[in-house]
Design a protein around this motif. Structure first.
Motif, PDB file in Angstrom:
ATOM      1  N   GLN A  27      -2.036  -9.466  -5.861  1.00  0.00           N
ATOM      2  CA  GLN A  27      -2.454  -8.399  -6.479  1.00  0.00           C
ATOM      3  C   GLN A  27      -2.940  -8.373  -7.708  1.00  0.00           C
ATOM      4  O   GLN A  27      -3.847  -7.598  -8.299  1.00  0.00           O
ATOM      5  N   PRO A  73      -7.620   8.758  -9.148  1.00  0.00           N
ATOM      6  CA  PRO A  73      -6.341   8.458  -8.757  1.00  0.00           C
ATOM      7  C   PRO A  73      -5.954   7.117  -9.469  1.00  0.00           C
ATOM      8  O   PRO A  73      -6.510   6.137  -9.596  1.00  0.00           O
ATOM      9  N   LYS A 118      -3.715   3.825  -9.094  1.00  0.00           N
ATOM     10  CA  LYS A 118      -3.285   3.336  -8.109  1.00  0.00           C
ATOM     11  C   LYS A 118      -2.098   2.374  -8.357  1.00  0.00           C
ATOM     12  O   LYS A 118      -2.338   1.338  -9.092  1.00  0.00           O
ATOM     13  N   GLU A 178      -2.185   7.301  -6.280  1.00  0.00           N
ATOM     14  CA  GLU A 178      -2.325   6.762  -4.924  1.00  0.00           C
ATOM     15  C   GLU A 178      -1.582   5.547  -4.811  1.00  0.00           C
ATOM     16  O   GLU A 178      -1.716   4.730  -5.662  1.00  0.00           O
ATOM     17  N   TYR A 179      -0.689   5.403  -3.794  1.00  0.00           N
ATOM     18  CA  TYR A 179      -0.014   4.134  -3.524  1.00  0.00           C
ATOM     19  C   TYR A 179      -0.880   3.202  -2.417  1.00  0.00           C
ATOM     20  O   TYR A 179      -1.567   3.636  -1.482  1.00  0.00           O
ATOM     21  N   VAL A 180      -0.718   1.967  -3.154  1.00  0.00           N
ATOM     22  CA  VAL A 180      -1.676   0.797  -2.360  1.00  0.00           C
ATOM     23  C   VAL A 180      -0.695  -0.291  -2.168  1.00  0.00           C
ATOM     24  O   VAL A 180       0.071  -0.725  -2.868  1.00  0.00           O
ATOM     25  N   ASP A 230      -9.370  -2.729  -9.288  1.00  0.00           N
ATOM     26  CA  ASP A 230      -9.483  -2.117  -8.034  1.00  0.00           C
ATOM     27  C   ASP A 230      -7.925  -1.445  -7.944  1.00  0.00           C
ATOM     28  O   ASP A 230      -7.648  -0.880  -7.465  1.00  0.00           O
ATOM     29  N   LEU A 231      -6.918  -2.198  -8.643  1.00  0.00           N
ATOM     30  CA  LEU A 231      -5.537  -1.690  -8.648  1.00  0.00           C
ATOM     31  C   LEU A 231      -5.172  -1.631 -10.076  1.00  0.00           C
ATOM     32  O   LEU A 231      -5.857  -2.014 -10.894  1.00  0.00           O
ATOM     33  N   HIS A 232      -4.157  -0.627 -10.339  1.00  0.00           N
ATOM     34  CA  HIS A 232      -4.285  -0.157 -11.808  1.00  0.00           C
ATOM     35  C   HIS A 232      -2.667  -0.594 -12.202  1.00  0.00           C
ATOM     36  O   HIS A 232      -2.640  -1.061 -13.373  1.00  0.00           O
ATOM     37  N   THR A 283       0.792  -0.259  -7.084  1.00  0.00           N
ATOM     38  CA  THR A 283       1.000  -1.173  -5.759  1.00  0.00           C
ATOM     39  C   THR A 283       2.328  -1.186  -5.352  1.00  0.00           C
ATOM     40  O   THR A 283       3.475  -0.991  -5.862  1.00  0.00           O
TER      41      THR A 283
END
Length: 310
Positions: free
Chosen positions: A64, A25, A27, A55-57, A72-74, A29
């Motif tokens: 962020q 996925p 990701k 995937e939404y985070v 870990d976040l994209h 934010t």
């Protein structure tokens, strides 16, 4: 045979323009204001159309960057020049976060007051007028100091530093959420109560309400970093906030792992008018973010199809 050909043509017409390079996925934010939810969901749904797993985070606006650095976040779809420049520059310097270009949106974030307050504080929009009439903006909780209603703490903005540097008799009070911020504006405006607060554009508020942004000393990067620059030789942040583009940024590894997606995100462009119209639908008309995004995609297929076809 004709039916088979027609069916095949239909399938090809809706086939993803890109082949997802990885099924992991991507990701994206999510933050705490409607416009950012819209741009992020819009990009995410377009990437899904292209075959990507999304995937939404939920993540804090400034915090962020720690996750973007580690992977870990994209992807973050809205970093405002007005409040995010320092965090962006620090992240870019590590080489772990990269700029994917402008969203097409031009941003203003600044102190704003309703037009009726100008009668109570002659000299506005010049910031120096606030030195003489801070009490006109007070509430029972802050009197004799004026109250400046800031955005949620996670937005940054250096308002406390600005108040101190410019010697303003104001207390900064932070709204808990974006919706709470504008609910206070609505209530104050209807009653003609004193208020000065954080307003941003593109947004429906400065179009709906008659008012003005305060004119602080012009921003410069040195004003934020060098106390000797600006009207107060002993303090930084003695100027207004920067204005400029809203940017898209990502973990540097996105371009290697999902090159097609990175290109699609670079291609994303939205006008202030389209953005403002969608935020109005959500905030004023009560439409859900998902329904608003779906309606825009249905009406603008040629636009978003171009993002994933290039």
């Amino acid at each position: 045979m004709k039916r088979v050909s027609l069916a095949l043509s239909a399938m090809l017409a809706v086939a993803p323009a890109l082949a997802a390079e990885s099924s992991d996925p991507i990701k994206l934010t999510l933050h705490d204001w409607s416009g950012q939810l819209i741009t992020t969901k819009l990009m995410g749904e377009v990437l899904k159309e292209a075959g990507y797993n999304v995937e939404y985070v939920q993540a804090d606006y400034i915090a962020q960057f720690a996750g973007l650095k580690t992977g870990d976040l994209h992807v973050a779809m809205e970093i405002w020049e007005t409040t995010g420049r320092e965090a962006m520059d620090e992240a870019f310097a590590t080489g772990d976060v990269v700029n994917l270009g402008e969203t097409g949106l031009q941003a203003i974030e600044e102190w704003w007051y309703p037009a009726y307050m100008k009668e109570r504080c002659p000299g506005l929009p010049n910031w120096e007028a606030l030195k003489d009439c801070a009490e006109e903006f007070s509430t029972p909780e802050t009197a004799p100091f004026g109250r400046y209603l800031g955005g949620p703490v996670t937005w940054g903005g250096f308002d406390e530093e600005r108040v101190e540097a410019l010697g303003l008799d104001f207390e900064v009070v932070h709204a808990g959420t974006d919706s709470a911020l504008f609910a206070e504006l609505e209530a104050a405006y209807q009653r003609q109560d004193p208020i000065i607060l954080w307003v941003y554009a593109p947004h429906w508020a400065p179009a709906k309400y008659d008012g003005e942004f305060v004119e602080f000393p012009p921003f410069s990067p040195e004003c934020y970093s060098d106390p000797s620059v600006g009207v107060n030789p002993d303090a930084a942040y003695d100027c207004g906030k920067p204005r400029g583009p809203i940017w898209k940024v990502s973990w540097a590894g996105v371009a290697d792992k999902w090159p097609g997606a990175a290109k699609a995100i670079e291609n994303f462009k939205l006008s202030n008018a389209d953005y403002g119209a969608m935020v109005t639908e959500v905030d004023l008309d009560g439409k859900s973010v998902d329904d608003t995004v779906a309606a825009w995609m249905a009406d603008n297929k040629d636009t978003w199809s171009g993002w994933i076809a290039k």
